[in-house]
Design a protein around this motif. Structure first.
Motif, mmCIF file in Angstrom:
data_model
loop_
_atom_site.group_PDB
_atom_site.id
_atom_site.type_symbol
_atom_site.label_atom_id
_atom_site.label_comp_id
_atom_site.label_asym_id
_atom_site.label_seq_id
_atom_site.Cartn_x
_atom_site.Cartn_y
_atom_site.Cartn_z
ATOM 1 N N GLN A 109 37.537 3.465 -14.496
ATOM 2 C CA GLN A 109 36.734 2.292 -14.140
ATOM 3 C C GLN A 109 35.725 2.639 -13.050
ATOM 4 O O GLN A 109 34.570 2.240 -13.117
ATOM 5 C CB GLN A 109 37.614 1.130 -13.681
ATOM 6 C CG GLN A 109 36.842 -0.155 -13.392
ATOM 7 C CD GLN A 109 36.048 -0.643 -14.587
ATOM 8 O OE1 GLN A 109 36.606 -0.941 -15.634
ATOM 9 N NE2 GLN A 109 34.732 -0.719 -14.460
ATOM 10 N N LEU A 110 36.154 3.392 -12.057
ATOM 11 C CA LEU A 110 35.230 3.836 -11.008
ATOM 12 C C LEU A 110 34.086 4.654 -11.618
ATOM 13 O O LEU A 110 32.910 4.441 -11.305
ATOM 14 C CB LEU A 110 35.987 4.655 -9.959
ATOM 15 C CG LEU A 110 35.171 5.257 -8.826
ATOM 16 C CD1 LEU A 110 34.484 4.179 -8.007
ATOM 17 C CD2 LEU A 110 36.070 6.122 -7.931
ATOM 18 N N ALA A 111 34.428 5.580 -12.508
ATOM 19 C CA ALA A 111 33.411 6.423 -13.140
ATOM 20 C C ALA A 111 32.459 5.592 -13.998
ATOM 21 O O ALA A 111 31.244 5.814 -13.978
ATOM 22 C CB ALA A 111 34.088 7.503 -13.987
ATOM 23 N N LYS A 112 32.976 4.621 -14.736
ATOM 24 C CA LYS A 112 32.115 3.783 -15.575
ATOM 25 C C LYS A 112 31.158 2.963 -14.711
ATOM 26 O O LYS A 112 29.992 2.772 -15.083
ATOM 27 C CB LYS A 112 32.976 2.876 -16.453
ATOM 28 C CG LYS A 112 33.618 3.641 -17.605
ATOM 29 C CD LYS A 112 34.756 2.911 -18.258
ATOM 30 C CE LYS A 112 34.360 1.774 -19.113
ATOM 31 N NZ LYS A 112 35.507 1.201 -19.867
ATOM 32 N N ASN A 113 31.629 2.502 -13.556
ATOM 33 C CA ASN A 113 30.730 1.795 -12.642
ATOM 34 C C ASN A 113 29.618 2.714 -12.159
ATOM 35 O O ASN A 113 28.452 2.317 -12.098
ATOM 36 C CB ASN A 113 31.514 1.222 -11.456
ATOM 37 C CG ASN A 113 32.255 -0.041 -11.815
ATOM 38 O OD1 ASN A 113 31.799 -0.846 -12.619
ATOM 39 N ND2 ASN A 113 33.422 -0.240 -11.216
ATOM 40 N N TRP A 114 29.968 3.943 -11.820
ATOM 41 C CA TRP A 114 28.939 4.867 -11.346
ATOM 42 C C TRP A 114 27.986 5.278 -12.465
ATOM 43 O O TRP A 114 26.802 5.517 -12.216
ATOM 44 C CB TRP A 114 29.567 6.072 -10.641
ATOM 45 C CG TRP A 114 29.856 5.729 -9.218
ATOM 46 C CD1 TRP A 114 31.064 5.435 -8.655
ATOM 47 C CD2 TRP A 114 28.882 5.556 -8.187
ATOM 48 N NE1 TRP A 114 30.890 5.099 -7.333
ATOM 49 C CE2 TRP A 114 29.567 5.170 -7.016
ATOM 50 C CE3 TRP A 114 27.494 5.685 -8.122
ATOM 51 C CZ2 TRP A 114 28.918 4.922 -5.814
ATOM 52 C CZ3 TRP A 114 26.835 5.444 -6.925
ATOM 53 C CH2 TRP A 114 27.554 5.067 -5.787
ATOM 54 N N LEU A 115 28.470 5.340 -13.696
ATOM 55 C CA LEU A 115 27.557 5.601 -14.811
ATOM 56 C C LEU A 115 26.512 4.490 -14.916
ATOM 57 O O LEU A 115 25.324 4.747 -15.114
ATOM 58 C CB LEU A 115 28.323 5.711 -16.130
ATOM 59 C CG LEU A 115 28.985 7.048 -16.434
ATOM 60 C CD1 LEU A 115 29.841 6.942 -17.685
ATOM 61 C CD2 LEU A 115 27.947 8.148 -16.583
ATOM 62 N N MET A 116 26.959 3.255 -14.775
ATOM 63 C CA MET A 116 26.035 2.118 -14.826
ATOM 64 C C MET A 116 25.045 2.180 -13.662
ATOM 65 O O MET A 116 23.848 1.951 -13.831
ATOM 66 C CB MET A 116 26.827 0.804 -14.785
ATOM 67 C CG MET A 116 26.011 -0.426 -15.119
ATOM 68 S SD MET A 116 25.166 -1.240 -13.744
ATOM 69 C CE MET A 116 26.426 -1.463 -12.548
ATOM 70 N N ILE A 117 25.531 2.538 -12.484
ATOM 71 C CA ILE A 117 24.657 2.655 -11.310
ATOM 72 C C ILE A 117 23.633 3.770 -11.519
ATOM 73 O O ILE A 117 22.441 3.605 -11.227
ATOM 74 C CB ILE A 117 25.499 2.893 -10.032
ATOM 75 C CG1 ILE A 117 26.318 1.635 -9.719
ATOM 76 C CG2 ILE A 117 24.621 3.303 -8.863
ATOM 77 C CD1 ILE A 117 27.429 1.863 -8.709
#
Length: 195
Positions: A109-117
């Motif tokens: 989930q952390l990684a997916k948020n950073w992908l979006m960012i």
């Protein structure tokens, strides 16, 4: 490209388009983007001859220390090859380490948020945000937390785009922080000043 689970991603701490040969590698790069201790990284950085074959590690990471990382299911890596690579890179003051895919997927989930960012910041890289960054930082003078919905107006996102990009740039530069581990980044996400 055809024999792997292949991804390409425009990155921020790596100039250009990163090429990733698995979902774990892509998520790993996103985690590096969100890690303030990492200055830069290079996916598939070099090719090294080990015995009679060649080895291309998954990532070179630069920060306070330098690492060569290889991602493997369950962290399984041939012991003799691991030792040779550890010695080879150690002579160059670079740490060689094998990271399990499972550790990366635990932070999905952390990684997916950073992908979006990353995608938002790349798409807005030509937008000037100096004044908007000051506006965001000034908001913290009155309140220790700032919800993303206080910056990005859901009904008027186009007009608030500059403030959205400013907020994400401040987050990427570690001027503000948010808990992105458990939930998707959305209008309710709260930001705090880094101390």
């Amino acid at each position: 490209m055809k024999s792997t689970d292949y991804y390409e991603q425009a990155c921020l701490k790596f100039p250009g388009i990163g090429q990733f040969h698995s979902r774990a590698e892509l998520l790993h790069a996103a985690l590096l983007e969100g890690n303030p201790a990492v200055r830069s990284y290079v996916p598939q950085p070099l090719r090294v001859r080990v015995g009679s074959s060649y080895f291309i590690p998954d990532c070179f990471v630069s920060g306070e220390q330098e690492f060569i990382r290889e991602l493997k299911p369950r962290g399984e890596f041939e012991e003799e090859r691991h030792e040779l690579l550890k010695q080879f890179f150690g002579l160059r003051n670079i740490t060689f380490e094998v990271v399990s895919n499972e550790i990366i997927f635990e932070q999905e989930q952390l990684a997916k948020n950073w992908l979006m960012i990353m995608k938002s910041l790349k798409s807005g890289e030509n937008i000037s945000t100096d004044q908007s960054e000051n506006w965001v930082m000034d908001k913290f003078l009155n309140d220790p937390t700032l919800a993303f919905g206080d910056v990005v107006e859901p009904g008027n996102r186009q007009e608030s785009l500059r403030k959205e990009i400013a907020t994400l740039r401040l987050l990427h530069r570690n001027k503000i922080k948010a808990d992105l581990n458990l939930n998707r980044l959305d209008y309710d996400t709260e930001f705090y000043l880094c101390r």
